[in-house]
Design a protein around this motif. Structure first.
Motif, PDB file in Angstrom:
ATOM      1  N   ASN A  22       0.813  -1.211   0.000  1.00 35.13           N
ATOM      2  CA  ASN A  22       0.000   0.000   0.000  1.00 35.13           C
ATOM      3  C   ASN A  22       0.846   1.260   0.000  1.00 35.13           C
ATOM      4  O   ASN A  22       0.457   2.286  -0.550  1.00 35.13           O
ATOM      5  CB  ASN A  22      -0.929  -0.011   1.223  1.00 35.13           C
ATOM      6  N   ALA A  23       2.013   1.199   0.647  1.00 35.16           N
ATOM      7  CA  ALA A  23       2.841   2.393   0.760  1.00 35.16           C
ATOM      8  C   ALA A  23       3.715   2.623  -0.450  1.00 35.16           C
ATOM      9  O   ALA A  23       4.251   3.698  -0.641  1.00 35.16           O
ATOM     10  CB  ALA A  23       3.710   2.294   2.018  1.00 35.16           C
ATOM     11  N   SER A  24       3.891   1.577  -1.288  1.00 33.36           N
ATOM     12  CA  SER A  24       4.834   1.682  -2.391  1.00 33.36           C
ATOM     13  C   SER A  24       4.224   2.418  -3.564  1.00 33.36           C
ATOM     14  O   SER A  24       3.032   2.701  -3.617  1.00 33.36           O
ATOM     15  CB  SER A  24       5.285   0.286  -2.818  1.00 33.36           C
ATOM     16  N   GLY A  25       5.057   2.703  -4.548  1.00 30.91           N
ATOM     17  CA  GLY A  25       4.586   3.335  -5.763  1.00 30.91           C
ATOM     18  C   GLY A  25       4.675   2.414  -6.964  1.00 30.91           C
ATOM     19  O   GLY A  25       3.887   2.498  -7.887  1.00 30.91           O
ATOM     20  N   LEU A  26       5.662   1.504  -6.956  1.00 34.19           N
ATOM     21  CA  LEU A  26       5.881   0.612  -8.080  1.00 34.19           C
ATOM     22  C   LEU A  26       5.970  -0.829  -7.595  1.00 34.19           C
ATOM     23  O   LEU A  26       6.542  -1.105  -6.535  1.00 34.19           O
ATOM     24  CB  LEU A  26       7.178   0.970  -8.812  1.00 34.19           C
ATOM     25  N   GLN A  27       5.403  -1.717  -8.377  1.00 29.40           N
ATOM     26  CA  GLN A  27       5.557  -3.141  -8.143  1.00 29.40           C
ATOM     27  C   GLN A  27       6.190  -3.757  -9.384  1.00 29.40           C
ATOM     28  O   GLN A  27       5.756  -3.506 -10.509  1.00 29.40           O
ATOM     29  CB  GLN A  27       4.217  -3.830  -7.865  1.00 29.40           C
ATOM     30  N   VAL A  28       7.225  -4.574  -9.172  1.00 27.23           N
ATOM     31  CA  VAL A  28       7.885  -5.308 -10.262  1.00 27.23           C
ATOM     32  C   VAL A  28       7.716  -6.793  -9.972  1.00 27.23           C
ATOM     33  O   VAL A  28       8.073  -7.264  -8.887  1.00 27.23           O
ATOM     34  CB  VAL A  28       9.379  -4.959 -10.377  1.00 27.23           C
ATOM     35  N   ILE A  29       7.164  -7.533 -10.934  1.00 29.93           N
ATOM     36  CA  ILE A  29       7.010  -8.979 -10.821  1.00 29.93           C
ATOM     37  C   ILE A  29       7.985  -9.626 -11.798  1.00 29.93           C
ATOM     38  O   ILE A  29       7.966  -9.325 -12.991  1.00 29.93           O
ATOM     39  CB  ILE A  29       5.572  -9.422 -11.131  1.00 29.93           C
ATOM     40  N   VAL A  30       8.829 -10.495 -11.282  1.00 30.12           N
ATOM     41  CA  VAL A  30       9.857 -11.124 -12.096  1.00 30.12           C
ATOM     42  C   VAL A  30       9.315 -12.456 -12.613  1.00 30.12           C
ATOM     43  O   VAL A  30       9.191 -13.426 -11.861  1.00 30.12           O
ATOM     44  CB  VAL A  30      11.153 -11.339 -11.288  1.00 30.12           C
ATOM     45  N   LEU A  31       8.980 -12.502 -13.890  1.00 31.39           N
ATOM     46  CA  LEU A  31       8.495 -13.729 -14.515  1.00 31.39           C
ATOM     47  C   LEU A  31       9.641 -14.603 -14.990  1.00 31.39           C
ATOM     48  O   LEU A  31       9.572 -15.821 -14.925  1.00 31.39           O
ATOM     49  CB  LEU A  31       7.581 -13.402 -15.704  1.00 31.39           C
ATOM     50  N   GLY A  32      10.693 -13.973 -15.509  1.00 34.87           N
ATOM     51  CA  GLY A  32      11.855 -14.699 -16.008  1.00 34.87           C
ATOM     52  C   GLY A  32      13.123 -14.040 -15.539  1.00 34.87           C
ATOM     53  O   GLY A  32      13.483 -12.965 -16.040  1.00 34.87           O
ATOM     54  N   PRO A  33      13.849 -14.632 -14.570  1.00 32.27           N
ATOM     55  CA  PRO A  33      15.035 -13.972 -14.018  1.00 32.27           C
ATOM     56  C   PRO A  33      16.353 -14.393 -14.633  1.00 32.27           C
ATOM     57  O   PRO A  33      17.395 -13.876 -14.245  1.00 32.27           O
ATOM     58  CB  PRO A  33      14.991 -14.419 -12.551  1.00 32.27           C
ATOM     59  N   CYS A  69       3.400 -17.821 -20.071  1.00 37.42           N
ATOM     60  CA  CYS A  69       3.603 -19.000 -19.224  1.00 37.42           C
ATOM     61  C   CYS A  69       4.049 -18.600 -17.820  1.00 37.42           C
ATOM     62  O   CYS A  69       3.710 -19.269 -16.839  1.00 37.42           O
ATOM     63  CB  CYS A  69       4.596 -19.968 -19.853  1.00 37.42           C
ATOM     64  N   GLY A  70       4.801 -17.492 -17.701  1.00 33.82           N
ATOM     65  CA  GLY A  70       5.195 -17.019 -16.379  1.00 33.82           C
ATOM     66  C   GLY A  70       4.007 -16.530 -15.576  1.00 33.82           C
ATOM     67  O   GLY A  70       3.925 -16.745 -14.353  1.00 33.82           O
ATOM     68  N   ILE A  71       3.059 -15.873 -16.245  1.00 33.97           N
ATOM     69  CA  ILE A  71       1.847 -15.417 -15.558  1.00 33.97           C
ATOM     70  C   ILE A  71       1.009 -16.617 -15.130  1.00 33.97           C
ATOM     71  O   ILE A  71       0.479 -16.664 -14.008  1.00 33.97           O
ATOM     72  CB  ILE A  71       1.043 -14.479 -16.476  1.00 33.97           C
ATOM     73  N   ILE A  72       0.882 -17.600 -16.004  1.00 30.14           N
ATOM     74  CA  ILE A  72       0.109 -18.801 -15.676  1.00 30.14           C
ATOM     75  C   ILE A  72       0.701 -19.511 -14.465  1.00 30.14           C
ATOM     76  O   ILE A  72      -0.007 -19.865 -13.515  1.00 30.14           O
ATOM     77  CB  ILE A  72       0.059 -19.755 -16.889  1.00 30.14           C
ATOM     78  N   ASP A  73       2.014 -19.717 -14.478  1.00 28.54           N
ATOM     79  CA  ASP A  73       2.656 -20.418 -13.367  1.00 28.54           C
ATOM     80  C   ASP A  73       2.476 -19.677 -12.049  1.00 28.54           C
ATOM     81  O   ASP A  73       2.314 -20.296 -10.994  1.00 28.54           O
ATOM     82  CB  ASP A  73       4.144 -20.606 -13.651  1.00 28.54           C
ATOM     83  N   THR A  74       2.509 -18.355 -12.097  1.00 31.97           N
ATOM     84  CA  THR A  74       2.363 -17.571 -10.880  1.00 31.97           C
ATOM     85  C   THR A  74       0.927 -17.570 -10.387  1.00 31.97           C
ATOM     86  O   THR A  74       0.667 -17.503  -9.180  1.00 31.97           O
ATOM     87  CB  THR A  74       2.843 -16.128 -11.115  1.00 31.97           C
TER      88      THR A  74
END
Length: 535
Positions: A22-33, A69-74
């Motif tokens: 809630n306090a953050s401004g950006l969210q990064v989701i790592v699908l392929g690292p 596929c990364g979104i599906i797996d998550t």
């Protein structure tokens, strides 16, 4: 480092996690690292402003080696007929369907507003091509945003009705993809103040792209008529570079932004017939640097930013060094507490020789790049201090007549330049396995510490001694840790595919040891697939 995956679990998020989101401004989701060779987890990230609450077109994908596929797996652990995801990276996301595949397709069609591609190599692009058939004409064309040279390469070599159907809205294609050509270095007609140059790429996010170099390769010309047909709509900005093989000069070429007609494509780079001379590379006629990108992504509501790099090589061994432009643009954002995280590759550990990096980074070079970044930050934070730019490396030095050696030097080596830097009292030392840079006190500093010392002649300044040293690590002394609070996430690690420990463990150890010795103050992390980062 634990080789585990962060996935959606069957419990609600903790109060700490909820408060952080809630306090953050950006969210990064790592699908392929990673950087391969496994095809299911190569480079792919999602970025959103948390203020948009998963609204339509509120997410950008940065690179798409892995995407659907990364979104599906998550999402799969949340496959329980919920109307709303209550935990995991997609907490708060409306789930209109009953299985992960359908919900991921909905996400791709309606929530992702644009896909930013750093460069057209398959491990950064292939998933987007494979995923495009699920797009629907009714949901509008999906924007593919990139530098003009990257768009030209994708048009010519991917969506060309040979490698893949032309699903774009250009050249008589199907209209499922639309190209957004970004101005290299930022569009000067867009934005104001510290957002000048930024372009809106989706709901709640702005982006600016700076070109970087990703190694070099042999190039050849393609049929000019075909390129003119495919590049008729290209608008050029900035100054991409290449080498003219046909002329055989080995010269770097600057592309004028207003001269898109009669251009020729050389691999992933574009050459204009009207050019100005640039960098000459002796013995490298017919070679060209491969262009990649660094994306500055900004949440205008909170002014927070992240930088996401594509593949990138160190400036010190590049034909076309351009990383310094990224650090120059990023330094004021650190000073203003806007830049919170950098996602950057570090493909190999330090056992790899420079000649075998193939346009990538390893810990010693990444630390060297971050030191240059730190110097720029310190210069802005402490303008009263006189900071000396880094000397040339021991492999390609300038050798004055009378070298000044540090006391711990084993043998005579290479000396940098002298200069008058008597404005401040900072004393900064750099020691390296192959080079040592020593800044001695100015005459004013010495007199202040010991009044009995008389003034030195007026032309005495600071000596920069570059000499071989026995010190195992680069060590620096700063007025304060220049990159304190900055998170550095390491991506594109080349997996070793052996029984031993993951490749990232050693890379992380080397980065942490060298970063601590250099006094940078930043934190290094290696994300796993499905990890969510809030900044």
């Amino acid at each position: 480092m634990q080789n585990t995956e962060l996935v959606c679990v069957g419990t609600a998020p903790s109060e700490t996690e909820s408060g952080e989101a809630n306090a953050s401004g950006l969210q990064v989701i790592v699908l392929g690292p990673t950087g391969g060779p496994r095809e299911d987890r190569v480079t792919g990230l999602l970025v959103r402003s948390t203020s948009t609450e998963w609204s339509s077109n509120s997410v950008v994908a940065v690179d798409a080696g892995t995407l659907l596929c990364g979104i599906i797996d998550t999402l799969e652990p949340c496959d329980n007929y919920q109307e709303l995801s209550t935990h995991g990276p997609f907490a708060g996301l409306h789930l209109p369907h009953n299985n992960a595949s359908a919900n991921a397709t909905h996400f791709f069609r309606h929530i992702i507003g644009a896909v930013l591609i750093t460069h057209p190599h398959l491990d950064h692009l292939s998933a987007f091509a494979i995923n495009t058939p699920v797009l629907e004409a009714g949901s509008g064309a999906k924007a593919l945003a990139a530098l003009p040279s990257v768009v030209a390469a994708i048009k010519t070599h991917v969506f060309n009705d040979v490698i893949w159907p032309n699903l774009s809205d250009e050249d008589g294609g199907a209209g499922l993809v639309t190209y957004q050509r970004l101005v290299e270095g930022g569009n000067p007609m867009m934005g104001r103040g510290d957002e000048k140059g930024y372009t809106r790429v989706c709901e709640g996010l702005l982006a600016m792209c700076i070109g970087v170099s990703h190694g070099h390769c042999k190039q050849r010309f393609v049929a000019e008529g075909e390129i003119q047909r495919r590049m008729s709509s290209v608008t050029y900005g900035g100054y991409p570079h290449t080498f003219d093989e046909q002329a055989g000069t080995g010269q770097a070429m600057h592309l004028a932004s207003s001269r898109s007609q009669n251009c020729k494509l050389i691999g992933t780079r574009v050459v204009s017939p009207e050019i100005s001379p640039g960098l000459r590379v002796p013995g490298k006629e017919g070679w060209a640097t491969v262009e990649s990108s660094a994306f500055f992504i900004r949440d205008p509501a909170t002014k927070k930013e992240v930088i996401i790099f594509g593949d990138v090589e160190p400036d010190s061994i590049s034909f076309d060094p351009r990383n310094s432009r990224v650090w120059e643009a990023a330094a004021p954002k650190v000073v203003a507490s806007q830049l919170r995280a950098i996602f950057i590759e570090c493909s190999y550990n330090d056992d790899v020789e420079d000649a075998s990096l193939y346009g990538h980074l390893c810990p010693r070079h990444l630390i060297d790049e971050l030191i240059e970044f730190a110097e720029r930050v310190t210069e802005l934070k402490h303008p009263e201090l006189s900071l000396v730019k880094k000397s040339k490396r021991a492999s390609a030095p300038e050798v004055p007549a009378e070298p000044v050696l540090s006391p711990r030097s084993k043998k005579a080596a290479l000396v940098g330049e002298k200069g008058d830097h008597r404005r401040g009292s900072a004393r900064i030392r750099r020691r390296h396995t192959r080079a040592r840079l020593v800044l001695e006190d100015t005459p004013e500093d010495a007199e202040r510490k010991n009044p009995s010392i008389s003034h030195a002649p007026e032309d005495v300044g600071i000596d920069l001694a570059l000499a071989e040293s026995s010190d195992p690590l680069t060590t620096l002394e700063w007025p304060e840790p220049p990159l304190a609070g900055l998170l550095v996430y390491i991506i594109h690690i080349k997996e070793n595919m052996t029984d031993g420990p993951p490749a990232g463990e050693r890379i992380l150890q080397e980065l942490q040891a060298q970063g601590e010795a250099a006094g940078l103050g930043c934190e290094f992390h290696i994300p796993v697939r499905g990890e969510s980062v809030f900044v």
